[in-house]
Design an enzyme around this catalytic site. Structure first.
Site, PDB file in Angstrom:
ATOM      1  N   ASP A   1      52.055  32.292  -6.124  1.00 52.06           N
ATOM      2  CA  ASP A   1      52.358  31.291  -7.161  1.00 52.06           C
ATOM      3  C   ASP A   1      53.001  30.035  -6.621  1.00 52.06           C
ATOM      4  O   ASP A   1      52.816  28.949  -7.176  1.00 52.06           O
ATOM      5  CB  ASP A   1      53.271  31.909  -8.227  1.00 52.06           C
ATOM      6  CG  ASP A   1      53.602  30.937  -9.338  1.00 52.06           C
ATOM      7  OD1 ASP A   1      52.683  30.563 -10.087  1.00 52.06           O
ATOM      8  OD2 ASP A   1      54.777  30.525  -9.440  1.00 52.06           O
TER       9      ASP A   1
ATOM     10  N   ILE B   1      55.323  27.203  -6.469  1.00 50.89           N
ATOM     11  CA  ILE B   1      56.276  26.591  -7.394  1.00 50.89           C
ATOM     12  C   ILE B   1      55.673  26.423  -8.795  1.00 50.89           C
ATOM     13  O   ILE B   1      55.993  25.496  -9.522  1.00 50.89           O
ATOM     14  CB  ILE B   1      56.789  25.245  -6.852  1.00 50.89           C
ATOM     15  CG1 ILE B   1      55.641  24.313  -6.467  1.00 50.89           C
ATOM     16  CG2 ILE B   1      57.690  25.479  -5.652  1.00 50.89           C
ATOM     17  CD1 ILE B   1      56.105  22.939  -5.967  1.00 50.89           C
TER      18      ILE B   1
ATOM     19  N   GLU C   1      55.071  36.162  -5.651  1.00 52.19           N
ATOM     20  CA  GLU C   1      55.564  35.179  -4.679  1.00 52.19           C
ATOM     21  C   GLU C   1      56.754  35.781  -3.939  1.00 52.19           C
ATOM     22  O   GLU C   1      57.624  36.392  -4.559  1.00 52.19           O
ATOM     23  CB  GLU C   1      55.981  33.888  -5.390  1.00 52.19           C
ATOM     24  CG  GLU C   1      56.549  32.808  -4.487  1.00 52.19           C
ATOM     25  CD  GLU C   1      55.593  32.408  -3.388  1.00 52.19           C
ATOM     26  OE1 GLU C   1      55.974  32.561  -2.209  1.00 52.19           O
ATOM     27  OE2 GLU C   1      54.471  31.963  -3.694  1.00 52.19           O
TER      28      GLU C   1
ATOM     29  N   CYS D   1      46.675  29.498   4.078  1.00 49.50           N
ATOM     30  CA  CYS D   1      45.534  29.019   4.862  1.00 49.50           C
ATOM     31  C   CYS D   1      45.864  28.820   6.340  1.00 49.50           C
ATOM     32  O   CYS D   1      44.985  28.454   7.120  1.00 49.50           O
ATOM     33  CB  CYS D   1      44.989  27.720   4.274  1.00 49.50           C
ATOM     34  SG  CYS D   1      46.160  26.338   4.325  1.00 49.50           S
TER      35      CYS D   1
ATOM     36  N   ARG E   1      52.774  23.356   0.430  1.00 51.48           N
ATOM     37  CA  ARG E   1      51.943  24.555   0.242  1.00 51.48           C
ATOM     38  C   ARG E   1      51.413  24.675  -1.183  1.00 51.48           C
ATOM     39  O   ARG E   1      50.759  25.669  -1.512  1.00 51.48           O
ATOM     40  CB  ARG E   1      52.756  25.806   0.593  1.00 51.48           C
ATOM     41  CG  ARG E   1      53.137  25.912   2.055  1.00 51.48           C
ATOM     42  CD  ARG E   1      53.669  27.292   2.395  1.00 51.48           C
ATOM     43  NE  ARG E   1      54.952  27.565   1.757  1.00 51.48           N
ATOM     44  CZ  ARG E   1      56.138  27.370   2.343  1.00 51.48           C
ATOM     45  NH1 ARG E   1      56.198  26.874   3.570  1.00 51.48           N
ATOM     46  NH2 ARG E   1      57.260  27.658   1.701  1.00 51.48           N
TER      47      ARG E   1
END
Length: 341
Positions: free
Chosen positions: A70, A72, A93, A139, A319
């Protein structure tokens, strides 16, 4: 971010006193419709009409969402910006600063912890139907930009398969119980061909490429997969008229019009020649945190929890989803779920 001009030239003039866009936002941000317009399609051969599909408002459910990786809560910000009423918001998260941001802005959210621990028993303990599963796995292990990348089967790259596992389980449950289910997965566009091919095979979809430069003064090329109509039809990229000056704090001047991809590294703000992006009283400087928040589509001070350093705030923003991109992709859900009137 400024409001897009839309199709006022085809329908009506702006109401007296209404500003379609700010003083510096000259020209259209994107040819087409405004985010809040009921018009879905404007072709070169003329207006095609209003979108009328979908159940009546009183018959629609509240949207229940599970956001994996998730961060933020950009997905929640996008949903609320669309006016979609969220019933329950579940998150997976593990980053503590991100979780503090979640708690501040989504106090009713339910944090489920690490995605690897989301077993079938945990998912079955969720007593409400899940209508949307959204997320983007890390990633760093997948991007061609990282020379030390480990691929899909090592490091954080393998978390991709946990998204597949959770999404498929929730999809089967929705099919069994008979309620609508949508999913959306995001990752970087800088993937090796073999990795992209394997991801397509497991997701059983081909991705749509969307770059945040259509909506903001920064580049962020990403792939999106899903069963949303926005990800299953050919897409013509829009053009954004916004420039970096439109996102800056008072008294600061942009030295460039647009930025490259902003990452967790502050040096990603520099231009090809090492130029810093902003000037304050004639002195070149990096972007402030509030400026980065606006570029990603968040309100200023969104990541300020009082316990998080600027370097950490910059990292968790680097991110995140770009909110305007997710908003466009999820817009069709306004026709299925309750919206604020």
């Amino acid at each position: 971010m400024g409001r897009r001009r839309g199709v006022r030239r085809c329908l009506t003039k702006a109401p007296k006193g209404t500003r379609w866009y700010g003083a510096k936002k000259k020209g259209r941000q994107q040819k087409g419709v405004t985010p809040d317009s009921p018009i879905r399609e404007q072709e070169e051969d003329g207006f095609r009409g209003f979108e009328t599909s979908g159940p009546m408002q009183g018959d629609r459910p509240l949207l229940n969402c599970i956001s994996l990786f998730d961060g933020i809560s950009a997905a929640y910000v996008a949903l609320t910006a669309l006016g979609i009423r969220v019933g329950q918001y579940f998150t997976s998260e593990i980053c503590e600063p991100c979780r503090r941001v979640q708690e501040r802005h989504v106090p009713f959210g339910v944090q489920l912890g690490c995605i690897e621990q989301l077993t079938e028993d945990v998912l079955d303990s969720i007593q409400v139907p899940i209508h949307l599963c959204i997320g983007g796995s890390p990633c760093a292990s997948l991007s061609r930009v990282n020379p030390a990348r480990q691929g899909l089967h090592s490091g954080t790259g393998k978390l991709f398969f946990d998204f597949i596992r959770v999404k498929n389980y929730l999809l089967r449950r929705a099919e069994r119980e008979g309620y609508p289910f949508y999913w959306c997965f995001e990752n970087t566009k800088h993937l090796d061909a073999a990795v992209l091919s394997e991801m397509n095979r497991h997701l059983r979809e081909s991705p749509v490429a969307v770059c945040s430069s259509e909506f903001s003064a920064m580049k962020r090329p990403r792939y999106f997969w899903g069963n949303l109509k926005s990800l299953s039809t050919p897409r013509v990229p829009g053009k954004c008229c916004l420039v970096l000056d439109d996102f800056l704090d008072h008294g600061r001047t942009a030295l460039v019009k647009t930025l490259g991809t902003l990452t967790t590294n502050q040096e990603s703000q520099r231009g090809p020649g090492g130029q810093l992006p902003v000037s304050e009283r004639g002195v070149p400087s990096y972007l402030s945190i509030t400026e980065i928040e606006r570029l990603f589509g968040f309100p200023a001070h969104y990541t300020d929890t009082g316990l998080t350093s600027n370097s950490t705030r910059r990292a968790i923003l680097g991110r995140s989803f770009c909110v305007p991109v997710v908003k466009v992709l999820l817009e069709e859900l306004r026709l299925v779920f309750q919206i604020n009137e």
